[in-house]
Scaffold this active site. Structure first.
Site, PDB file in Angstrom:
ATOM      1  N   ASN A   1     -60.018 -46.551  78.903  1.00 39.82           N
ATOM      2  CA  ASN A   1     -59.014 -47.473  79.308  1.00 39.82           C
ATOM      3  C   ASN A   1     -57.801 -47.103  78.225  1.00 39.82           C
ATOM      4  O   ASN A   1     -56.658 -47.316  78.915  1.00 39.82           O
ATOM      5  CB  ASN A   1     -59.515 -48.931  78.652  1.00 39.82           C
ATOM      6  N   ASP A   2     -57.853 -46.895  77.129  1.00 44.08           N
ATOM      7  CA  ASP A   2     -56.966 -46.858  76.490  1.00 44.08           C
ATOM      8  C   ASP A   2     -56.445 -45.048  76.560  1.00 44.08           C
ATOM      9  O   ASP A   2     -54.949 -44.870  76.524  1.00 44.08           O
ATOM     10  CB  ASP A   2     -57.075 -46.781  74.690  1.00 44.08           C
TER      11      ASP A   2
ATOM     12  N   CYS B   1     -67.195 -45.283  77.137  1.00 46.01           N
ATOM     13  CA  CYS B   1     -67.593 -46.811  77.106  1.00 46.01           C
ATOM     14  C   CYS B   1     -66.283 -47.428  77.604  1.00 46.01           C
ATOM     15  O   CYS B   1     -66.177 -48.565  77.619  1.00 46.01           O
ATOM     16  CB  CYS B   1     -67.560 -47.255  75.691  1.00 46.01           C
TER      17      CYS B   1
ATOM     18  N   GLU C   1     -59.932 -42.168  72.053  1.00 45.87           N
ATOM     19  CA  GLU C   1     -59.123 -43.098  73.191  1.00 45.87           C
ATOM     20  C   GLU C   1     -57.647 -42.515  73.028  1.00 45.87           C
ATOM     21  O   GLU C   1     -56.701 -43.583  73.707  1.00 45.87           O
ATOM     22  CB  GLU C   1     -59.241 -44.507  73.038  1.00 45.87           C
TER      23      GLU C   1
ATOM     24  N   HIS D   1     -57.368 -56.863  78.741  1.00 44.85           N
ATOM     25  CA  HIS D   1     -58.574 -57.219  78.242  1.00 44.85           C
ATOM     26  C   HIS D   1     -59.272 -58.597  78.720  1.00 44.85           C
ATOM     27  O   HIS D   1     -60.301 -59.053  78.594  1.00 44.85           O
ATOM     28  CB  HIS D   1     -58.404 -57.490  76.482  1.00 44.85           C
TER      29      HIS D   1
ATOM     30  N   ARG E   1     -67.448 -55.414  70.840  1.00 47.86           N
ATOM     31  CA  ARG E   1     -66.176 -55.682  70.520  1.00 47.86           C
ATOM     32  C   ARG E   1     -65.737 -56.599  69.489  1.00 47.86           C
ATOM     33  O   ARG E   1     -65.918 -57.895  69.879  1.00 47.86           O
ATOM     34  CB  ARG E   1     -65.180 -55.791  71.836  1.00 47.86           C
TER      35      ARG E   1
ATOM     36  N   ARG F   1     -68.248 -51.850  66.842  1.00 45.95           N
ATOM     37  CA  ARG F   1     -67.037 -51.377  66.811  1.00 45.95           C
ATOM     38  C   ARG F   1     -66.087 -52.297  65.612  1.00 45.95           C
ATOM     39  O   ARG F   1     -66.019 -53.653  65.927  1.00 45.95           O
ATOM     40  CB  ARG F   1     -66.015 -51.260  67.987  1.00 45.95           C
TER      41      ARG F   1
HETATM   42  C1  PEP Z   1     -61.304 -48.253  76.016  1.00 51.58           C
HETATM   43  O1  PEP Z   1     -59.980 -48.395  75.474  1.00 51.58           O
HETATM   44  O2  PEP Z   1     -61.721 -47.594  76.843  1.00 51.58           O
HETATM   45  C2  PEP Z   1     -62.152 -49.431  75.205  1.00 51.58           C
HETATM   46  C3  PEP Z   1     -63.586 -49.328  75.588  1.00 51.58           C
HETATM   47  O3  PEP Z   1     -61.760 -50.135  74.434  1.00 51.58           O
HETATM   48  P1  PEP Z   1     -60.884 -51.616  74.700  1.00 51.58           P
HETATM   49  O4  PEP Z   1     -61.005 -51.664  76.155  1.00 51.58           O
HETATM   50  O5  PEP Z   1     -61.738 -52.453  74.042  1.00 51.58           O
HETATM   51  O6  PEP Z   1     -59.547 -51.272  74.298  1.00 51.58           O
HETATM   52 MG    MG Z   2     -59.579 -49.281  73.503  1.00 51.03          MG
END
Ligand code: PEP
Ligand code: MG
Length: 585
Positions: free
Chosen positions: A456-457, A504, A433, A191, A298, A334
């Site tokens: 990302n997750d 996203c 995710e 992050h 976020r 979110r």
């Molecule tokens: C993700 O996990 O892809 C996402 C967009 O959320 P974050 O990066 O805030 O975990």
């Molecule tokens: Mg995420």
């Protein structure tokens, strides 16, 4: 001159003097300070010790009420130690006599004290060494709180060098208007890195040894595109980078100037490009970069940047501001995605062993209904001021959506009783995710009004690779066929059921993946504001038929190497400049 290789996490070039902040708690380098700074350093230690004593007293009281006075007595040893002259005096002496930084003096003397206990023949005394190590962490943690103050004080063309910056400390960098930052640890989609991109700060993470190889005041070139930090460069290199920095800025300016163009493929398919934000203030940047709204807000950053949890009114104010700035455009908010690296583990009495698999996101919210209801109420109230959608993070079980819906229904009744207006038809969607949600997309599509794929997750949980760990960064790869198969499954299911599936995660903002995602059927991409112009340029060069056959071809590969090479060829054909930029050229 020395070049330290890392991972380019925030694009751009920063040139300036190094300012070192924070330290690795495991490996604190020996450093001295100017004599006139010693009194302030002594005060810093006193404050950290006092704050640690206050922590222990709080813990003691809590333990006494839960488990009785007898159990609480274990904290008396800790309290005694924090005032024990044989531990505290040498720390102060080292500071006064040798002028070492507070962190070093604390770490060294606690280590010596722990070693001394460990060497004791009596087991019960030797075991106390781990208590000393624990206390050391606490005191160093309190010293670390000064990181924010140092960042705020640093201005002008400086480059922050840190072992690790938290997302909230990164947010401070923006306010202080520093040039860029480098960290010893971290990966591309941690992050802190995401925030660097959102705030437009050049950054290199996962450098391994930046804090030990760079001295305060060194001239540093930070190349966020190439992922390298050059320390004490010679004049020739310095000039070359100054030229490159001007050129990069010019390129970005030209890209931004095309922001008003439509986001459509050559054969007329509209691809909606939205922005990911952490603060409502970023919305004008999304719009000026050519974004059509917000696909991911976020909200946890409201928590991360404040000492006290935001109230319902604080949250309502932020959401209302976002609605006002969006002015009728899409706005997906979110719910709190706290936990893992977005909730400093120091807040907990006992840090979680596997925080990414722990009490985070929707689980944290359902386990803390007061916090969750406060946010949901603020969201419902905000919905009366303009169109918003609510999105839940890290959903793994359908029950998580059902429970949330029940809470929302209760809150709707409450608001009705209080005659407070809200949107009765507010859409509740979810991030997809986790592999669980991706595999069971069909079941989730009956519960959620829309999907947003959080790659990302999804990548970290599918490939079992921590997204913020530089040691496994090469294994963290969106082009892995397992990840792509899950994405394909989610999109296909959503289409079948008739709900929207946007993307996203960070790949939404990577031009390399744009043709593939469009070929898989994605029609909405949400990304860091700065990425929108580059993605739009690629979109305008696409043809749907061609993208679909690319997606089919990619679907037949069994290695990420094949996938990447195919995507590179495709991007080279559509927009060679975008390919050069994505390769750090
Ligand atoms: C993700 O996990 O892809 C996402 C967009 O959320 P974050 O990066 O805030 O975990
Ligand atoms: Mg995420």
């Amino acid at each position: 001159m020395e070049a330290i290789k890392g991972i380019g996490a925030g694009p751009g070039i920063a040139i300036g003097k190094a300012v070192l902040v924070g330290e690795s708690q495991e490996r604190i380098a020996f450093r001295t300070i100017e004599p006139h700074l010693i009194p302030a350093e002594l005060e810093r230690v006193e404050r950290a010790l006092e704050a640690s004593r206050a922590d222990i007293k709080r813990l003691r009281t809590r333990m006494a009420s839960r488990a009785g006075e007898e159990a609480a007595r274990i904290f008396d040893f800790h309290l005694g130690l924090l005032s024990d002259a044989s531990l505290v005096q040498p720390i102060l002496e080292d500071l006064k006599r040798e002028g070492v930084v507070a962190e070093y003096a604390v770490a060294e003397n606690f280590r010596k004290f722990a070693d001394m206990l460990r060497a004791n023949q009596v087991d019960t005394i030797a075991e106390k060494a781990s208590d000393v190590v624990d206390l050391q962490r606490r005191v160093l943690g309190h010293l670390g709180e000064n990181v924010s103050a140092r960042i705020t004080a640093a201005r002008g063309p400086v480059v922050i060098i840190a072992h690790h910056l938290t997302p909230s400390q990164t947010a401070e960098l923006h306010k202080a208007r520093i040039g860029g930052f480098a960290m010893d640890v971290g990966g591309l989609t941690g992050h802190t890195s995401i925030l660097a991109r959102a705030l437009g700060i050049p950054a290199v993470v996962g450098c391994g040894r930046a804090t030990s190889d760079i001295e305060e005041g060194d001239t540093v070139i930070l190349d966020g595109d190439g992922g390298v930090v050059i320390v004490r460069p010679d004049d020739g290199l310095l000039e070359r980078y100054q030229f490159l920095a001007r050129e990069t800025e010019e390129r970005a300016r030209v890209l931004r100037s095309t922001a008003t163009q439509e986001s459509v493929t050559r054969d007329g398919m509209a691809i909606q490009l939205l922005g990911n934000i952490e603060f409502p203030d970023e919305i004008p940047l999304v719009l000026s970069n050519g974004g059509e709204g917000i696909g991911l807000y976020r909200t946890e950053f409201l928590y991360l940047t404040s000492e006290v949890p935001p109230t319902e009114e604080d949250q309502l104010d932020s959401y209302k501001r976002a609605i006002e700035l969006c002015d009728g455009r899409p706005l997906v908010i979110r719910t709190l995605d706290l936990g893992a690296d977005k909730y400093t583990q120091e807040h907990l009495d006992e840090a979680e062993r596997n925080p990414f698999l722990g009490l985070r996101s929707i689980r944290f919210c359902l386990a803390n209904p007061i916090i969750f209801k406060t946010q949901l109420r603020a969201l419902l109230r905000a919905s009366a001021f303009g169109p918003i959608k609510i999105m839940l993070p890290l959903v793994c079980h359908v029950m998580e959506i059902r429970e949330t819906r029940m809470m929302i229904n209760d809150l709707c009744e409450e608001l009705d009783e209080e005659s407070i207006p809200f949107d009765r038809n507010i859409a509740l969607g979810m991030m997809v995710e986790t592999p669980a949600a991706a595999l069971m997309a069909r079941a989730f599509a009956n519960e959620a009004r829309f999907f947003s794929i959080g790659t990302n997750d999804l990548i970290q949980y599918t490939l079992a690779v921590d997204r913020g760990n530089e040691r496994v960064a090469p294994l963290y790869n969106a082009a892995n066929p397992a990840v792509l198969t899950l994405i394909k499954n989610i999109i296909r299911t959503a289409r079948h059921v008739g709900i929207e599936a946007s993307v996203c995660g960070e790949i939404a903002g990577q031009p390399l993946f744009t043709p593939l995602l469009v070929g898989m059927g994605v029609r909405t991409l949400s990304m860091s504001p700065g990425q929108i112009p580059a993605v739009k340029r690629v979109v305008r060069g696409l043809e749907i038929d061609h993208c679909e056959s690319l997606a089919r071809r990619v679907g037949s590969f069994d290695s990420d190497r094949q996938v990447l090479s195919c995507l590179r060829d495709e991007l080279r054909r559509i927009d060679p400049e975008a390919l050069a930029r994505s390769e750090g050229g």
